[in-house]
Every structure is written in C-alpha cells, then in structure tokens.
Design a protein around this motif. Structure first.
Motif, PDB file in Angstrom:
ATOM      1  N   LEU A   1      15.078   4.195   6.988  1.00 18.37           N
ATOM      2  CA  LEU A   1      14.468   3.427   8.068  1.00 18.37           C
ATOM      3  C   LEU A   1      12.979   3.724   8.225  1.00 18.37           C
ATOM      4  CD1 LEU A   1      17.282   3.588  10.802  1.00 18.37           C
ATOM      5  CD2 LEU A   1      16.514   1.586   9.513  1.00 18.37           C
ATOM      6  N   GLN A   2      12.594   4.979   7.950  1.00 14.47           N
ATOM      7  CA  GLN A   2      11.185   5.334   8.112  1.00 14.47           C
ATOM      8  C   GLN A   2      10.301   4.727   7.016  1.00 14.47           C
ATOM      9  OE1 GLN A   2      13.653   7.393   7.530  1.00 14.47           O
ATOM     10  NE2 GLN A   2      13.125   9.083   6.117  1.00 14.47           N
ATOM     11  N   GLU A   3      10.926   4.126   5.997  1.00  9.63           N
ATOM     12  CA  GLU A   3      10.153   3.529   4.903  1.00  9.63           C
ATOM     13  C   GLU A   3      10.122   1.993   4.970  1.00  9.63           C
ATOM     14  OE1 GLU A   3      12.158   5.180   1.537  1.00  9.63           O
ATOM     15  OE2 GLU A   3      10.802   6.902   1.428  1.00  9.63           O
ATOM     16  N   ILE A   4      10.491   1.433   6.119  1.00  7.56           N
ATOM     17  CA  ILE A   4      10.547  -0.035   6.253  1.00  7.56           C
ATOM     18  C   ILE A   4       9.197  -0.667   5.943  1.00  7.56           C
ATOM     19  CG2 ILE A   4      10.742  -1.903   7.941  1.00  7.56           C
ATOM     20  CD1 ILE A   4      13.099  -0.441   9.152  1.00  7.56           C
ATOM     21  N   ASP A   5       8.115  -0.143   6.536  1.00  7.82           N
ATOM     22  CA  ASP A   5       6.787  -0.724   6.320  1.00  7.82           C
ATOM     23  C   ASP A   5       6.388  -0.657   4.851  1.00  7.82           C
ATOM     24  OD1 ASP A   5       6.559  -1.342   8.976  1.00  7.82           O
ATOM     25  OD2 ASP A   5       5.391   0.455   9.495  1.00  7.82           O
ATOM     26  N   ALA A   6       6.741   0.458   4.197  1.00  8.57           N
ATOM     27  CA  ALA A   6       6.424   0.604   2.771  1.00  8.57           C
ATOM     28  C   ALA A   6       7.193  -0.411   1.935  1.00  8.57           C
ATOM     29  CB  ALA A   6       6.744   2.028   2.311  1.00  8.57           C
ATOM     30  N   TRP A   7       8.459  -0.652   2.316  1.00  7.96           N
ATOM     31  CA  TRP A   7       9.263  -1.640   1.577  1.00  7.96           C
ATOM     32  C   TRP A   7       8.625  -3.027   1.657  1.00  7.96           C
ATOM     33  CZ3 TRP A   7      11.757  -6.210   1.669  1.00  7.96           C
ATOM     34  CH2 TRP A   7      12.723  -6.448   0.665  1.00  7.96           C
ATOM     35  N   TRP A   8       8.242  -3.419   2.868  1.00  6.05           N
ATOM     36  CA  TRP A   8       7.647  -4.758   3.030  1.00  6.05           C
ATOM     37  C   TRP A   8       6.287  -4.855   2.337  1.00  6.05           C
ATOM     38  CZ3 TRP A   8      10.234  -8.873   3.907  1.00  6.05           C
ATOM     39  CH2 TRP A   8      11.376  -8.850   4.697  1.00  6.05           C
ATOM     40  N   LEU A   9       5.526  -3.759   2.319  1.00  6.56           N
ATOM     41  CA  LEU A   9       4.264  -3.754   1.591  1.00  6.56           C
ATOM     42  C   LEU A   9       4.510  -3.978   0.105  1.00  6.56           C
ATOM     43  CD1 LEU A   9       1.210  -3.308   1.409  1.00  6.56           C
ATOM     44  CD2 LEU A   9       1.651  -0.845   1.241  1.00  6.56           C
ATOM     45  N   CYS A  10       5.520  -3.329  -0.430  1.00  2.00           N
ATOM     46  CA  CYS A  10       5.892  -3.518  -1.829  1.00  2.00           C
ATOM     47  C   CYS A  10       6.315  -4.962  -2.086  1.00  2.00           C
ATOM     48  CB  CYS A  10       7.018  -2.553  -2.191  1.00  2.00           C
ATOM     49  SG  CYS A  10       7.610  -2.721  -3.890  1.00  2.00           S
ATOM     50  N   TYR A  11       7.140  -5.482  -1.206  1.00  2.00           N
ATOM     51  CA  TYR A  11       7.639  -6.857  -1.347  1.00  2.00           C
ATOM     52  C   TYR A  11       6.486  -7.866  -1.315  1.00  2.00           C
ATOM     53  CZ  TYR A  11       9.979 -11.229  -0.114  1.00  2.00           C
ATOM     54  OH  TYR A  11      10.402 -12.527  -0.091  1.00  2.00           O
ATOM     55  N   ASP A  12       5.595  -7.722  -0.344  1.00  2.00           N
ATOM     56  CA  ASP A  12       4.460  -8.659  -0.221  1.00  2.00           C
ATOM     57  C   ASP A  12       3.543  -8.570  -1.432  1.00  2.00           C
ATOM     58  OD1 ASP A  12       5.355  -9.596   2.217  1.00  2.00           O
ATOM     59  OD2 ASP A  12       4.120  -8.212   3.400  1.00  2.00           O
ATOM     60  N   THR A  13       3.351  -7.360  -1.954  1.00  2.00           N
ATOM     61  CA  THR A  13       2.510  -7.188  -3.144  1.00  2.00           C
ATOM     62  C   THR A  13       3.130  -7.869  -4.353  1.00  2.00           C
ATOM     63  OG1 THR A  13       1.744  -5.061  -2.287  1.00  2.00           O
ATOM     64  CG2 THR A  13       1.354  -5.508  -4.620  1.00  2.00           C
ATOM     65  N   LEU A  14       4.427  -7.727  -4.523  1.00  2.00           N
ATOM     66  CA  LEU A  14       5.112  -8.389  -5.637  1.00  2.00           C
ATOM     67  C   LEU A  14       5.076  -9.922  -5.491  1.00  2.00           C
ATOM     68  CD1 LEU A  14       8.193  -6.027  -6.113  1.00  2.00           C
ATOM     69  CD2 LEU A  14       6.222  -6.280  -7.634  1.00  2.00           C
ATOM     70  N   LYS A  15       5.165 -10.402  -4.259  1.00  2.00           N
ATOM     71  CA  LYS A  15       5.050 -11.851  -4.024  1.00  2.00           C
ATOM     72  C   LYS A  15       3.674 -12.343  -4.468  1.00  2.00           C
ATOM     73  CE  LYS A  15       7.096 -14.487  -1.438  1.00  2.00           C
ATOM     74  NZ  LYS A  15       7.999 -15.656  -1.624  1.00  2.00           N
TER      75      LYS A  15
END
Length: 429
Positions: A1-15
């Motif tokens: 849960l503490q890595e949620i922001d990092a996950w979305w940053l990764c996702y947006d970068t891949l997009k």
C-alpha cells in the motif's frame, strides 16, 4: 500500500512510452517504410494484464480517469438552461464577451489603441426564420482553433497550450480575458440548432476564411469548409449567425424587469461598460449603442438614460423632477490608487410609482451587466467565480468606497433632503 504512488508513476511512464513508440512508428512507416522492433508496451491498455507484470499486494489499481460518453447530452445540459436558467439573453452576453476578448487580444498583439474594435449585432429574417448575427474585427480563429478549442467543452482557449501555440507572445502582454470556463459559446444552442461560425485570423488573407456549420445543434457533426466569396472576412475577425428555433426576437429580449425597455435599451444596458464599440443593425439601420468605455465620461443625463431607460426616466421626471437632477448631479467616479476607474455612481434610495419600484444600479463583469444594486445608483465593476456569471461582487476597495460614501453624504446634506430620505440613505450608508 505504501508503494501506490510509485506504481501509478510507473504506469503513467509506460503509457507515455507506449504513446511515443506508436507515434514514431507511424511516422517512420509513412516516410521510410521502416519501424522499430519495439512497437509498444505489452498489456498497457488493459488494467488486469499490466498487473501481471507490475504486481500489487493487498490493493487493486482501478482506472478512475474521467470519461464522457455522451458529449452532446453534457453540452446541452450544462451549456444551456440548466446552467443559465431561462434567461435567453445569456447567449448574447456570451458571444459578445467572446468577441470582446478577441478584440482585446488583437489590441495587444497588433498594437491597436484602447478604443479599437467594433462588435456588430444584426437582427433579421432568412426564409421563414429570424436570425441573430454577431460580427467582430478581433483576432479571428484558425481552422485548428475552430475545430479544437472552440468545440472543446469546458476548456477555455485563453491561457491554454493552444493559445501559446497560436499566439506565443500574447501571454507576455497586458491581455486578460473575460472567458474562463470554455462553455459560453455553447449557450447559443438555447436559441437554435442551426449555427454558423465564420472566422479568419487577423494575419491571413481573406481567402483563408473558414466556415463551421452546425445543422443539428450539438447532436450532429458540424462541417468545416472554405468560405464562399460572399462569406469571406477581409481583415480578420469572426461572424456567428444563429437561426432561431422557436423563440421570436421579442421573446428573447423580454422579461419581467425589461418590459419597460425597448430593444436598443436592453442591449445597451446589458453591455453597459463595454470597452468595445457596439452597433445594432436592424432593417438596414445601423445604430451605435455603446462607444468603448464611454460610461466613464458620457453626459450624466445620457448615463442615467442608459441605466434606467426612457420610460423610467420619464416617470421619475413626472413624479419627482428634483430626484432626476439629484441623480445626474451626484454621479461621481470611483478610482483605485492605480488610477483604474472601478465605478461611477451616486448614493440614493427611493421608490417610484404605485408599485414602489426602486431605482437600482448594476454591477458589471468586464462590461456586462450582472447583478443589480439597491441604493447605489450607477455602475460598479465586479468579479465572479461562477460559470453562470449571475452574481458579481464589486472590486472597489473599502478605502475608496468610504471616500466616495463621505463625498456622497456631503452632497446629499447640501441638498436639504427630507428627514425620511436622510434616514433611508443613512441606513444604507
């Protein structure tokens, strides 16, 4: 849960990477028939698939980006009577405002004087339908602005990336737009479904004029085409023409508080402190209703006539002629320390006629009448944060309002007003 922001940053970068790869691939294929080995990011378009590669524990990513599936319904709902009510003068205010913004932008870019800019309102008949047409000699629109910025509901052109692309130096000037919400144009569909927008950028030849035709309101697809010779705009600007659906001209310009005003008076009062020249063309007659910023210096009698209308002025002159003289004599400017004029008014509260009708002033937003004021007879500049612009708050500072109030009190004392009148004004003050 503490890595949620990092996950979305990764996702947006891949997009972003996926979009770039596909764009470059398309460009390479078109020009050289080649493409990269990497065509995109696998699974990026499906939230369940991408989670198999970028795993999560104890939570689930959900794509909550806002989507609008029925744009036509949204526009007709939020761009019409649901936002503005049944005030059919709103479309006029909105398109005059857009025209004024275009003129102000041209003044800044082209180095024109502060009194440059004409807005021409025409009313006539075409076939079995009446029409309202508005034309300006402002900055005009390119085809890109007409089909993208103009039709982008909820996104104002002014201050956007598109404005920077079209007019890169405009933001560095003193230009400040009235339009903020990007929905005003769509109010014209309150009048009718058949709308024509003709525009040409100020720096283009007349043969660059383009026409955007709406034949079925926001429910149909508009057509963008080259203007015919008789439609071309020579020196830049925009022309909007609306064929009225069912409303008659007299219905649009009639409401409870406007019954005592004629057509010319309604429009002049609506655009009371406009900083552009406003003309009305009807049955081949062209009348100037407002001269740019004339409210600041025009004859006091003309000022009161524009504010109240001939019928009300006549009633006041008949019942209490001394009151009419008081209103004209006591008008004073309100100025800020910068020298900006933020109002012209007098302090007075009284009722006239058998219905005890009050003499009211108005608060304007960039020239357009918005809110009425009781006790302050005249015009105050205002501001608002509401998209409907139905409520305005005066921008005059407390210090200037106090100075003006003391001046008004002294003027009234010197006129030997009755005790009752002094009590009413003292209560207001």
């Amino acid at each position: 849960l503490q890595e949620i922001d990092a996950w979305w940053l990764c996702y947006d970068t891949l997009k972003m990477i996926d979009k770039e790869l596909k764009s470059v691939d398309s460009l390479l294929q078109e020009n050289r028939g080649l493409c990269f080995s990497a065509l995109g990011v696998h699974g990026i378009d499906d939230m369940d698939t991408i989670q198999r590669y970028i795993t999560v524990v104890d939570w689930k990513p959900v794509d909550t980006s806002i989507r609008v599936n029925n744009v036509a319904k949204l526009v007709s709902t939020l761009g019409g009577t649901q936002l503005y009510g049944n005030d059919y003068l709103v479309p006029l205010r909105e398109i005059v405002q857009n025209a004024a913004d275009a003129i102000r932008a041209r003044r800044c870019i082209d180095g024109e004087n502060s009194d440059y800019g004409d807005i021409i309102l025409s009313i006539g008949k075409e076939g079995d339908s009446q029409y309202i047409q508005l034309e300006d000699n402002g900055i005009g629109m390119s085809p890109n602005v007409m089909v993208n910025a103009l039709l982008d509901f909820g996104q104002s052109f002014w201050g956007s990336d598109r404005m920077h692309d079209e007019f890169p130096g405009l933001e560095q000037t003193s230009f400040r737009s009235t339009g903020k919400f990007g929905i005003g144009f769509f109010s014209v569909f309150m009048w009718g479904d058949r709308v024509q927008v003709i525009s040409n950028r100020y720096d283009q030849g007349r043969d660059s004029t383009m026409v955007l035709d709406f034949t079925n309101g926001v429910n149909g697809r508009p057509i963008l085409r080259k203007a015919k010779r008789e439609e071309q705009i020579k020196n830049g600007g925009t022309r909007i023409k609306v064929l009225l659906k069912s409303k008659h001209i007299s219905e649009i310009f009639r409401s409870q508080y406007r019954d005592s005003l004629n057509l010319e008076e309604i429009i002049a009062r609506l655009c009371f402190s406009l900083d552009c020249n406003l003309y009305l063309v009807r049955e081949a007659d062209k009348i100037r209703l407002v001269q740019a910023n004339d409210w600041q210096y025009m004859n006091s009698n003309d000022f009161i006539h524009r504010l109240l209308g001939q019928n009300k002025v006549s009633r006041i002159a008949e019942e209490k002629p001394d009151i009419l003289n008081l209103l004209c004599d006591n008008l004073r400017l309100l100025k800020e320390e910068s020298g900006e004029i933020v109002g012209r008014a007098c302090l007075y509260r009284h009722e006239i006629g058998v219905h005890r009708e009050r003499i009211r002033g108005i608060v304007t937003i960039d020239g357009f009448s918005t809110t009425e004021s009781s006790g302050i007879v005249g015009v105050l500049k205002g501001t608002t944060e509401r998209a409907s612009r139905d409520i305005a708050v005066p921008i005059v500072t407390p210090n200037e309002l106090e100075r003006w109030g003391i001046e008004q009190a002294n003027l009234l004392i010197s006129m030997n007003c009755t005790d009752n009148m002094q009590l009413e004004i003292a209560e207001l003050y």
